[in-house]
Write a protein that holds these residues in place. Structure first.
Motif, PDB file in Angstrom:
ATOM      1  N   LYS A 172      -0.183  20.696  -7.217  1.00 32.55           N
ATOM      2  CA  LYS A 172       0.754  19.946  -6.367  1.00 32.55           C
ATOM      3  C   LYS A 172       2.138  19.871  -7.001  1.00 32.55           C
ATOM      4  O   LYS A 172       3.136  20.072  -6.339  1.00 32.55           O
ATOM      5  N   SER A 205       4.522  11.121  -8.610  1.00 29.60           N
ATOM      6  CA  SER A 205       4.015   9.737  -8.603  1.00 29.60           C
ATOM      7  C   SER A 205       2.866   9.558  -9.595  1.00 29.60           C
ATOM      8  O   SER A 205       2.660   8.474 -10.126  1.00 29.60           O
ATOM      9  N   GLY A 206       2.133  10.635  -9.880  1.00 27.94           N
ATOM     10  CA  GLY A 206       1.046  10.554 -10.866  1.00 27.94           C
ATOM     11  C   GLY A 206       1.595  10.199 -12.243  1.00 27.94           C
ATOM     12  O   GLY A 206       0.953   9.463 -13.008  1.00 27.94           O
ATOM     13  N   TYR A 235       1.800   6.498 -12.565  1.00 26.04           N
ATOM     14  CA  TYR A 235       0.514   5.853 -12.871  1.00 26.04           C
ATOM     15  C   TYR A 235       0.126   6.117 -14.335  1.00 26.04           C
ATOM     16  O   TYR A 235      -0.438   5.261 -15.012  1.00 26.04           O
ATOM     17  N   ARG A 236       0.445   7.319 -14.800  1.00 26.90           N
ATOM     18  CA  ARG A 236       0.139   7.644 -16.195  1.00 26.90           C
ATOM     19  C   ARG A 236       0.979   6.795 -17.152  1.00 26.90           C
ATOM     20  O   ARG A 236       0.495   6.333 -18.190  1.00 26.90           O
ATOM     21  N   VAL A 241      -6.616   6.493 -16.493  1.00 29.03           N
ATOM     22  CA  VAL A 241      -5.622   6.442 -15.402  1.00 29.03           C
ATOM     23  C   VAL A 241      -6.232   6.208 -14.014  1.00 29.03           C
ATOM     24  O   VAL A 241      -5.650   5.495 -13.195  1.00 29.03           O
ATOM     25  N   SER A 242      -7.412   6.743 -13.762  1.00 26.65           N
ATOM     26  CA  SER A 242      -8.011   6.520 -12.436  1.00 26.65           C
ATOM     27  C   SER A 242      -8.394   5.057 -12.263  1.00 26.65           C
ATOM     28  O   SER A 242      -8.229   4.481 -11.186  1.00 26.65           O
ATOM     29  N   SER A 286      -5.227   3.141 -11.740  1.00 26.26           N
ATOM     30  CA  SER A 286      -4.622   3.357 -10.417  1.00 26.26           C
ATOM     31  C   SER A 286      -5.477   2.776  -9.292  1.00 26.26           C
ATOM     32  O   SER A 286      -5.084   2.813  -8.130  1.00 26.26           O
ATOM     33  N   ARG A 296      -0.748  -0.597  -7.800  1.00 28.24           N
ATOM     34  CA  ARG A 296      -0.367   0.225  -6.649  1.00 28.24           C
ATOM     35  C   ARG A 296       0.825  -0.407  -5.911  1.00 28.24           C
ATOM     36  O   ARG A 296       1.772   0.279  -5.547  1.00 28.24           O
ATOM     37  N   GLY A 338       1.243  13.232  -4.983  1.00 25.67           N
ATOM     38  CA  GLY A 338       0.330  12.190  -5.454  1.00 25.67           C
ATOM     39  C   GLY A 338      -0.970  12.206  -4.697  1.00 25.67           C
ATOM     40  O   GLY A 338      -1.524  13.271  -4.390  1.00 25.67           O
ATOM     41  N   ARG A 339      -1.483  11.003  -4.403  1.00 28.95           N
ATOM     42  CA  ARG A 339      -2.764  10.885  -3.708  1.00 28.95           C
ATOM     43  C   ARG A 339      -2.641  10.146  -2.378  1.00 28.95           C
ATOM     44  O   ARG A 339      -3.478  10.268  -1.501  1.00 28.95           O
ATOM     45  N   ASP A 340      -1.609   9.313  -2.264  1.00 31.89           N
ATOM     46  CA  ASP A 340      -1.467   8.450  -1.082  1.00 31.89           C
ATOM     47  C   ASP A 340      -0.066   8.554  -0.492  1.00 31.89           C
ATOM     48  O   ASP A 340       0.414   7.620   0.136  1.00 31.89           O
ATOM     49  N   ILE A 341       0.587   9.649  -0.737  1.00 40.87           N
ATOM     50  CA  ILE A 341       1.998   9.747  -0.339  1.00 40.87           C
ATOM     51  C   ILE A 341       2.115   9.852   1.190  1.00 40.87           C
ATOM     52  O   ILE A 341       2.916   9.154   1.808  1.00 40.87           O
ATOM     53  N   ARG A 344     -12.398  12.053 -12.015  1.00 36.14           N
ATOM     54  CA  ARG A 344     -11.164  11.506 -11.424  1.00 36.14           C
ATOM     55  C   ARG A 344     -11.133  11.720  -9.913  1.00 36.14           C
ATOM     56  O   ARG A 344     -10.744  10.835  -9.156  1.00 36.14           O
ATOM     57  N   ASP A 370     -10.751   8.689  -7.454  1.00 36.03           N
ATOM     58  CA  ASP A 370      -9.565   8.673  -6.587  1.00 36.03           C
ATOM     59  C   ASP A 370      -9.975   8.634  -5.108  1.00 36.03           C
ATOM     60  O   ASP A 370      -9.315   8.014  -4.286  1.00 36.03           O
ATOM     61  N   ARG A 424     -12.041   4.869  -4.378  1.00 34.24           N
ATOM     62  CA  ARG A 424     -11.537   3.517  -4.657  1.00 34.24           C
ATOM     63  C   ARG A 424     -11.231   2.803  -3.342  1.00 34.24           C
ATOM     64  O   ARG A 424     -11.000   3.445  -2.304  1.00 34.24           O
TER      65      ARG A 424
HETATM   66  O1   DC Z   1      -1.419  13.661 -10.363  1.00 31.95           O
HETATM   67  P1   DC Z   1      -1.973  13.142 -11.696  1.00 31.95           P
HETATM   68  O2   DC Z   1      -3.234  13.818 -12.123  1.00 31.95           O
HETATM   69  O3   DC Z   1      -0.947  13.146 -12.779  1.00 31.95           O
HETATM   70  O4   DC Z   1      -2.349  11.618 -11.391  1.00 31.95           O
HETATM   71  C1   DC Z   1      -2.900  10.793 -12.380  1.00 31.95           C
HETATM   72  C2   DC Z   1      -3.794   9.744 -11.752  1.00 31.95           C
HETATM   73  O5   DC Z   1      -2.986   8.843 -11.004  1.00 31.95           O
HETATM   74  C3   DC Z   1      -4.861  10.261 -10.810  1.00 31.95           C
HETATM   75  O6   DC Z   1      -6.144  10.115 -11.376  1.00 31.95           O
HETATM   76  C4   DC Z   1      -4.777   9.398  -9.586  1.00 31.95           C
HETATM   77  C5   DC Z   1      -3.598   8.508  -9.786  1.00 31.95           C
HETATM   78  N1   DC Z   1      -2.625   8.615  -8.703  1.00 31.95           N
HETATM   79  C6   DC Z   1      -2.780   7.767  -7.632  1.00 31.95           C
HETATM   80  O7   DC Z   1      -3.737   7.000  -7.585  1.00 31.95           O
HETATM   81  N2   DC Z   1      -1.866   7.774  -6.643  1.00 31.95           N
HETATM   82  C7   DC Z   1      -0.818   8.605  -6.683  1.00 31.95           C
HETATM   83  N3   DC Z   1       0.079   8.572  -5.692  1.00 31.95           N
HETATM   84  C8   DC Z   1      -0.657   9.494  -7.763  1.00 31.95           C
HETATM   85  C9   DC Z   1      -1.595   9.484  -8.756  1.00 31.95           C
END
Ligand code: DC
Length: 231
Positions: free
Chosen positions: A16, A34-35, A38-39, A101-102, A105, A111, A131-134, A182, A186, A189
């Protein structure tokens, strides 16, 4: 031409950020990882021995966290700053960050804190955020939403190559196990799980080269921008 928001979601290590960076460069847009945010929060909590199973302690710690993005003068690449300090390498290679990190997050307070900042970063549009929720939570009205996938073994190999290039000594099995865990956390959750937005376009890049993927996506961007122009 009117600027748009490009939201890119998907599983861990499916490329991504690579495609997001390429797009931002080609379009002269801002790129936000965005990850990395969170990191960076996870790193802060580890460094300050905050018990992540106590949301009230985490909430209190968030007041002391400032995350910004800068540029490494030498490599001209984007870096993540945690309270002004370059933590780009640390948040990628620290295995404690990868393991926690999971969990971090999944904390609603975290969040809320980060989604708010991410929405402000996109207020002027002209942004590519991954990211995951963009596409589902941060920018539900983004003009273009992409959901990127790739087979787990292919993703693990890519992540292993990345870690090796950063000087980390780890194994394929370890990387695959971390990635699978993860993905599961992810996706399951309660707060903002990783989901494909209804209007997202899914791209499986398991068998696509970087160039092929870029060509495919830049074409989608052009079509989206053309549509916006007509509206
Ligand atoms: O993209 P990444 O692997 O660097 O993300 C690290 C962690 O952050 C991943 O396990 C899930 C979380 N994350 C999230 O919950 N929401 C996001 N928008 C981006 C990442």
């Amino acid at each position: 031409m009117r600027k748009i928001i490009i939201a890119i979601d998907g599983y861990s290590s499916c490329g991504k950020s690579t495609i997001a960076k390429e797009l931002a460069k080609a379009l002269n847009y801002h790129y936000v990882d965005s990850g990395a945010m969170y990191r960076a929060v996870t790193l802060f909590l580890i460094q300050n021995h905050i018990d992540i199973y106590h949301p009230e302690l985490v909430q209190k710690a968030l007041k002391d966290i400032q995350i910004n993005f800068g540029v490494n003068e030498e490599t001209q690449t984007q870096i993540t700053l945690l309270n002004g300090e370059d933590v780009e390498n640390e948040i990628r290679v620290n295995s404690r960050v990868a393991s926690a990190v999971s969990e971090v997050s999944s904390i609603s307070e975290v969040r809320k804190f980060l989604v708010n900042q991410q929405q402000m970063l996109g207020a002027q549009k002209g942004i590519v955020m991954d990211g995951r929720d963009i596409g589902t939570v941060v920018f539900p009205t983004a003009e273009l939403k992409l959901f990127i996938t790739a087979e787990p073994k292919i993703r693990a190999q890519r992540r292993l190559d990345e870690l090796k290039s950063l000087g980390q000594n780890t194994t394929f099995e370890e990387v695959l196990a971390n990635l699978t865990k993860r993905d599961e956390m992810d996706s399951n959750r309660l707060d903002s799980p990783l989901l494909k937005a209804k209007d997202a376009i899914e791209i499986d890049n398991s068998n696509l080269s970087q160039d092929e993927q870029f060509a495919l996506i830049i074409d989608l961007v052009r079509k989206t921008k053309g549509q916006e122009q007509r509206n």
